[in-house]
Design a protein around this motif. Sequence first.
Motif, short mmCIF file in Angstrom:
data_model
loop_
_atom_site.label_atom_id
_atom_site.label_comp_id
_atom_site.label_asym_id
_atom_site.label_seq_id
_atom_site.Cartn_x
_atom_site.Cartn_y
_atom_site.Cartn_z
N THR A 1 -6.54 13.28 21.39
CA THR A 1 -6.93 11.87 21.22
C THR A 1 -6.12 11.20 20.13
N LYS A 2 -5.93 11.89 19.01
CA LYS A 2 -5.16 11.33 17.90
C LYS A 2 -3.71 11.12 18.30
N CYS B 1 -0.03 -3.07 17.61
CA CYS B 1 0.67 -2.01 16.88
C CYS B 1 -0.04 -1.55 15.63
N SER B 2 -0.78 -2.44 14.99
CA SER B 2 -1.23 -2.13 13.63
C SER B 2 -2.74 -2.06 13.45
N LEU B 3 -3.44 -3.09 13.92
CA LEU B 3 -4.86 -3.18 13.60
C LEU B 3 -5.70 -2.03 14.15
N PRO B 4 -5.41 -1.47 15.35
CA PRO B 4 -6.21 -0.33 15.81
C PRO B 4 -6.04 0.91 14.94
N ASN B 5 -4.96 0.96 14.15
CA ASN B 5 -4.71 2.10 13.29
C ASN B 5 -5.70 2.10 12.11
N LYS B 6 -6.34 3.23 11.88
CA LYS B 6 -7.37 3.29 10.83
C LYS B 6 -6.79 3.05 9.45
N ASP B 7 -5.60 3.61 9.18
CA ASP B 7 -4.97 3.43 7.87
C ASP B 7 -4.65 1.97 7.61
N VAL B 8 -4.14 1.29 8.65
CA VAL B 8 -3.79 -0.12 8.50
C VAL B 8 -5.05 -0.97 8.35
N SER B 9 -6.08 -0.65 9.12
CA SER B 9 -7.34 -1.40 9.03
C SER B 9 -7.96 -1.28 7.65
N GLU B 10 -7.92 -0.06 7.09
CA GLU B 10 -8.46 0.15 5.75
C GLU B 10 -7.64 -0.59 4.70
N ALA B 11 -6.33 -0.55 4.84
CA ALA B 11 -5.47 -1.27 3.90
C ALA B 11 -5.67 -2.77 4.02
N LEU B 12 -5.93 -3.24 5.23
CA LEU B 12 -6.17 -4.67 5.44
C LEU B 12 -7.46 -5.11 4.78
N ARG B 13 -8.49 -4.28 4.85
CA ARG B 13 -9.76 -4.62 4.21
C ARG B 13 -9.62 -4.71 2.69
N GLU C 1 0.83 -1.21 0.00
CA GLU C 1 0.00 0.00 0.00
C GLU C 1 0.87 1.26 0.00
N SER C 2 0.67 2.10 -0.99
CA SER C 2 1.46 3.32 -1.11
C SER C 2 1.17 4.31 0.03
N THR C 3 -0.06 4.25 0.58
CA THR C 3 -0.42 5.17 1.66
C THR C 3 0.31 4.86 2.96
N LEU C 4 0.91 3.69 3.04
CA LEU C 4 1.62 3.29 4.26
C LEU C 4 3.13 3.38 4.10
N GLN C 5 3.58 4.09 3.06
CA GLN C 5 5.02 4.26 2.85
C GLN C 5 5.52 5.47 3.63
N THR C 6 5.40 5.41 4.94
CA THR C 6 5.84 6.49 5.82
C THR C 6 6.81 5.92 6.86
N PRO C 7 7.59 6.80 7.52
CA PRO C 7 8.56 6.30 8.50
C PRO C 7 7.94 5.44 9.59
N MET C 8 6.76 5.84 10.10
CA MET C 8 6.15 5.07 11.18
C MET C 8 5.87 3.64 10.76
N TYR C 9 5.31 3.47 9.58
CA TYR C 9 4.98 2.12 9.10
C TYR C 9 6.23 1.37 8.65
N SER D 1 -0.31 2.37 21.55
CA SER D 1 -0.02 0.98 21.20
C SER D 1 1.45 0.67 21.38
N HIS D 2 2.29 1.65 21.04
CA HIS D 2 3.73 1.46 21.22
C HIS D 2 4.08 1.30 22.69
N LEU D 3 3.44 2.09 23.54
CA LEU D 3 3.70 2.00 24.97
C LEU D 3 3.28 0.64 25.54
N ILE D 4 2.20 0.06 25.01
CA ILE D 4 1.76 -1.26 25.48
C ILE D 4 2.82 -2.31 25.17
N VAL D 5 3.38 -2.27 23.95
CA VAL D 5 4.43 -3.22 23.58
C VAL D 5 5.66 -3.02 24.46
N VAL D 6 6.02 -1.76 24.71
CA VAL D 6 7.17 -1.46 25.57
C VAL D 6 6.97 -2.03 26.96
#
Length: 323
Positions: free
Chosen positions: A241-242, A299-311, A66-74, A249-254
């Motif tokens: 909130t955003k 880390c990923s599924l709660p993220n709206k961008d990742v959820s949309e890309a997954l669908r 997915e081109s929309t997920l080509q960012t440093p975070m992802y 999610s990162h803090l939970i993994v940590v």
Amino acid sequence: MQSRTVNPQKENVKITETNLTSVVEFVLLGFSEIPRLHWFLFGTFSVIYLVILLGNGIIILIMRAESTLQTPMYFFISNFSFLEIRYVSVTLPRMLVDLWTQKGSISILACAAQMCFFLILGATECFLLAVMAYDHYVAICNPLHYPLVMSHEVCVRLGVGSWVIGMPVQVGQTCQIFSLPFCESNQINHFFCDIPNAQFDETVVYMFASLLITIPFMLILGSCSRMISTVLKLPSSTGRTKAFSTCSSHLIVVILFYGSVTVIVLHNCKPKSNQYDGTDKLLSLFYTILTPMLNPVICSLPNKDVSEALRKFLPKLIAIPDT
């Protein structure tokens, strides 16, 4: 130096006059204390391993496709998913083989390799979590300069640095441990190679381990403190909130990873008589299996961008081509 007669029950151990043992191979006891559950554990861990491979593998494929997920975070999330696959593959397949064969013998070379890779990947996880925290910090505290600060070149350098920075230390520790004699027994009360019976200075080992754990954790703590301070100053509740959802999610993994590792380090600092009573195995299962399994969800599924890309991606993945 003369050697004495070897006991048949210790055919893999050569005992000399110095009361030290020249170990030819080790025996991983694993879950031998509960033999009735071997097949149940084999089935359970097999399913867990498949879930880890599929979950983290799909995350990597989505973020590459997915081109929309080509960012440093992802980019860092996909690196972390790849790391989790490698991390669990160092220990879990070997444990499954031992459960299947109900044997735990492992050569000293294979044991050293497993221990070395496990330590290297553990150090990589510590530093990669710190890099991900820094990425969140820049995104929240300095958003206008984020594209410049977190350029593709910088991300690649940070990613590569996370993978290689712990290698010299961990390779050196492994060589130090396995170059020294082992005493008493060649049995290891664990499901992977964690060497409690080598005659070496444990203080040095724990000192290096603490540094590799503490330095990234302090960086994470500093980044989180600055992020929280910045988020609380945001005028918009939507923005707060955003921002919180970005790093929660990162803090939970940590917390999951560092919490279990810290407990193990503190537990191993107890006197010898109190060590290896089964607590290590339980805690090790927590951060070697549970965290990689939950990583795609946390880390990923709660993220709206990742959820949309997954669908969008899953129907393409499971689509049956026309004949």
